[in-house]
Design a protein around this motif. Structure first.
Motif, PDB file in Angstrom:
ATOM      1  N   TRP A   1      16.367   3.907   8.242  1.00  0.00           N
ATOM      2  CA  TRP A   1      14.413   3.685   9.209  1.00  0.00           C
ATOM      3  C   TRP A   1      13.824   2.998   9.086  1.00  0.00           C
ATOM      4  O   TRP A   1      13.384   2.180   8.979  1.00  0.00           O
ATOM      5  CB  TRP A   1      13.811   5.047   8.764  1.00  0.00           C
ATOM      6  N   LEU A   2      13.732   2.764   7.323  1.00  0.00           N
ATOM      7  CA  LEU A   2      12.377   1.309   7.080  1.00  0.00           C
ATOM      8  C   LEU A   2      13.588   0.555   7.303  1.00  0.00           C
ATOM      9  O   LEU A   2      12.183  -0.620   7.741  1.00  0.00           O
ATOM     10  CB  LEU A   2      12.699   1.231   5.954  1.00  0.00           C
ATOM     11  N   ARG A   3      14.406  -0.082   7.499  1.00  0.00           N
ATOM     12  CA  ARG A   3      15.024  -1.231   8.112  1.00  0.00           C
ATOM     13  C   ARG A   3      14.860  -1.626   9.564  1.00  0.00           C
ATOM     14  O   ARG A   3      14.108  -2.651  10.020  1.00  0.00           O
ATOM     15  CB  ARG A   3      16.387  -1.512   8.171  1.00  0.00           C
ATOM     16  N   ALA A   4      15.091  -0.468   9.830  1.00  0.00           N
ATOM     17  CA  ALA A   4      14.679  -0.152  11.540  1.00  0.00           C
ATOM     18  C   ALA A   4      13.138  -0.616  12.180  1.00  0.00           C
ATOM     19  O   ALA A   4      12.853  -1.179  12.701  1.00  0.00           O
ATOM     20  CB  ALA A   4      15.377   0.902  11.973  1.00  0.00           C
ATOM     21  N   ALA A   5      12.607   0.089  11.200  1.00  0.00           N
ATOM     22  CA  ALA A   5      10.322   0.085  11.888  1.00  0.00           C
ATOM     23  C   ALA A   5      10.360  -1.491  11.183  1.00  0.00           C
ATOM     24  O   ALA A   5      10.358  -2.036  12.017  1.00  0.00           O
ATOM     25  CB  ALA A   5       9.793   1.103  10.700  1.00  0.00           C
ATOM     26  N   GLN A   6      10.715  -1.866  10.018  1.00  0.00           N
ATOM     27  CA  GLN A   6      10.830  -3.457  10.010  1.00  0.00           C
ATOM     28  C   GLN A   6      11.334  -4.477  11.406  1.00  0.00           C
ATOM     29  O   GLN A   6      10.661  -5.291  11.922  1.00  0.00           O
ATOM     30  CB  GLN A   6      11.180  -3.861   8.389  1.00  0.00           C
ATOM     31  N   GLN A   7      12.305  -3.899  11.550  1.00  0.00           N
ATOM     32  CA  GLN A   7      12.688  -4.802  12.480  1.00  0.00           C
ATOM     33  C   GLN A   7      12.080  -4.540  14.020  1.00  0.00           C
ATOM     34  O   GLN A   7      12.155  -6.058  15.220  1.00  0.00           O
ATOM     35  CB  GLN A   7      14.500  -4.250  12.583  1.00  0.00           C
ATOM     36  N   HIS A   8      11.126  -3.907  14.202  1.00  0.00           N
ATOM     37  CA  HIS A   8      10.296  -3.555  15.139  1.00  0.00           C
ATOM     38  C   HIS A   8       8.406  -4.099  14.444  1.00  0.00           C
ATOM     39  O   HIS A   8       7.523  -3.905  15.545  1.00  0.00           O
ATOM     40  CB  HIS A   8      10.080  -2.176  15.722  1.00  0.00           C
ATOM     41  N   GLY A   9       8.906  -4.204  13.765  1.00  0.00           N
ATOM     42  CA  GLY A   9       7.638  -4.984  13.261  1.00  0.00           C
ATOM     43  C   GLY A   9       6.316  -3.654  12.707  1.00  0.00           C
ATOM     44  O   GLY A   9       5.237  -4.396  12.610  1.00  0.00           O
ATOM     45  N   GLN A  10       7.349  -2.517  12.033  1.00  0.00           N
ATOM     46  CA  GLN A  10       6.221  -1.682  11.825  1.00  0.00           C
ATOM     47  C   GLN A  10       6.714  -1.225  10.203  1.00  0.00           C
ATOM     48  O   GLN A  10       7.556  -2.167   9.822  1.00  0.00           O
ATOM     49  CB  GLN A  10       6.597  -0.929  12.578  1.00  0.00           C
ATOM     50  N   GLN A  11       5.319  -0.787  10.053  1.00  0.00           N
ATOM     51  CA  GLN A  11       5.571  -0.271   8.294  1.00  0.00           C
ATOM     52  C   GLN A  11       5.981   1.202   8.258  1.00  0.00           C
ATOM     53  O   GLN A  11       4.867   2.250   9.301  1.00  0.00           O
ATOM     54  CB  GLN A  11       4.456  -1.194   7.445  1.00  0.00           C
ATOM     55  N   LEU A  12       6.611   1.777   7.818  1.00  0.00           N
ATOM     56  CA  LEU A  12       7.467   2.867   7.919  1.00  0.00           C
ATOM     57  C   LEU A  12       6.671   3.401   6.851  1.00  0.00           C
ATOM     58  O   LEU A  12       6.087   3.436   5.467  1.00  0.00           O
ATOM     59  CB  LEU A  12       8.823   3.138   7.406  1.00  0.00           C
ATOM     60  N   ARG A  13       5.907   4.584   6.572  1.00  0.00           N
ATOM     61  CA  ARG A  13       4.965   5.983   5.576  1.00  0.00           C
ATOM     62  C   ARG A  13       5.802   6.846   5.205  1.00  0.00           C
ATOM     63  O   ARG A  13       5.890   7.563   6.453  1.00  0.00           O
ATOM     64  CB  ARG A  13       3.460   5.834   5.820  1.00  0.00           C
ATOM     65  N   VAL A  14       6.126   7.383   4.182  1.00  0.00           N
ATOM     66  CA  VAL A  14       7.015   8.723   4.312  1.00  0.00           C
ATOM     67  C   VAL A  14       5.769   9.059   3.583  1.00  0.00           C
ATOM     68  O   VAL A  14       5.288   9.206   2.701  1.00  0.00           O
ATOM     69  CB  VAL A  14       8.254   7.804   3.320  1.00  0.00           C
ATOM     70  N   ILE A  15       5.634  10.792   3.514  1.00  0.00           N
ATOM     71  CA  ILE A  15       4.324  11.311   3.157  1.00  0.00           C
ATOM     72  C   ILE A  15       5.746  12.593   2.711  1.00  0.00           C
ATOM     73  O   ILE A  15       6.605  13.377   2.923  1.00  0.00           O
ATOM     74  CB  ILE A  15       4.304  12.398   4.074  1.00  0.00           C
TER      75      ILE A  15
END
Length: 96
Positions: free
Chosen positions: A58-72
């Protein structure tokens, strides 16, 4: 295992193990292209090391879309696995 998606937030509940991690990972990928994706893991009841690979995908996919993943609401046992694998700097999570 249950997955709920609400705009940019993905909530996972139940068991996340080798048996079902591929399905959960695929379902969660849809959220990673949303602005500021959030993954809530508060309701996970069982997990194994496959859950860490899910977060990395998920982190890799978010980064590929230019997003920063937040896990809570990271479960303590998942936080322990992340520390064991020395991934604390790579995986962005908020304390349990």
């Amino acid at each position: 295992m249950n997955i709920k998606i609400n705009n940019n937030q993905l909530s996972v509940s139940g068991s996340v193990t080798f048996a079902n991690v591929a399905e959960i990972t695929r379902a969660g990928l849809t959220v990673m292209s949303q602005p500021e994706p959030v993954v809530d893991l508060a309701k996970i009841t069982e997990l194994d090391s496959a859950a860490v690979s899910m977060l990395l995908a998920w982190l890799r996919a978010a980064q590929q879309h230019g997003q920063q993943l937040r896990v809570i609401n990271l479960p303590q046992n998942m936080a322990s696995l992340i520390k064991l694998y020395d991934l604390t700097e790579l995986l962005p999570f908020e304390s349990c």
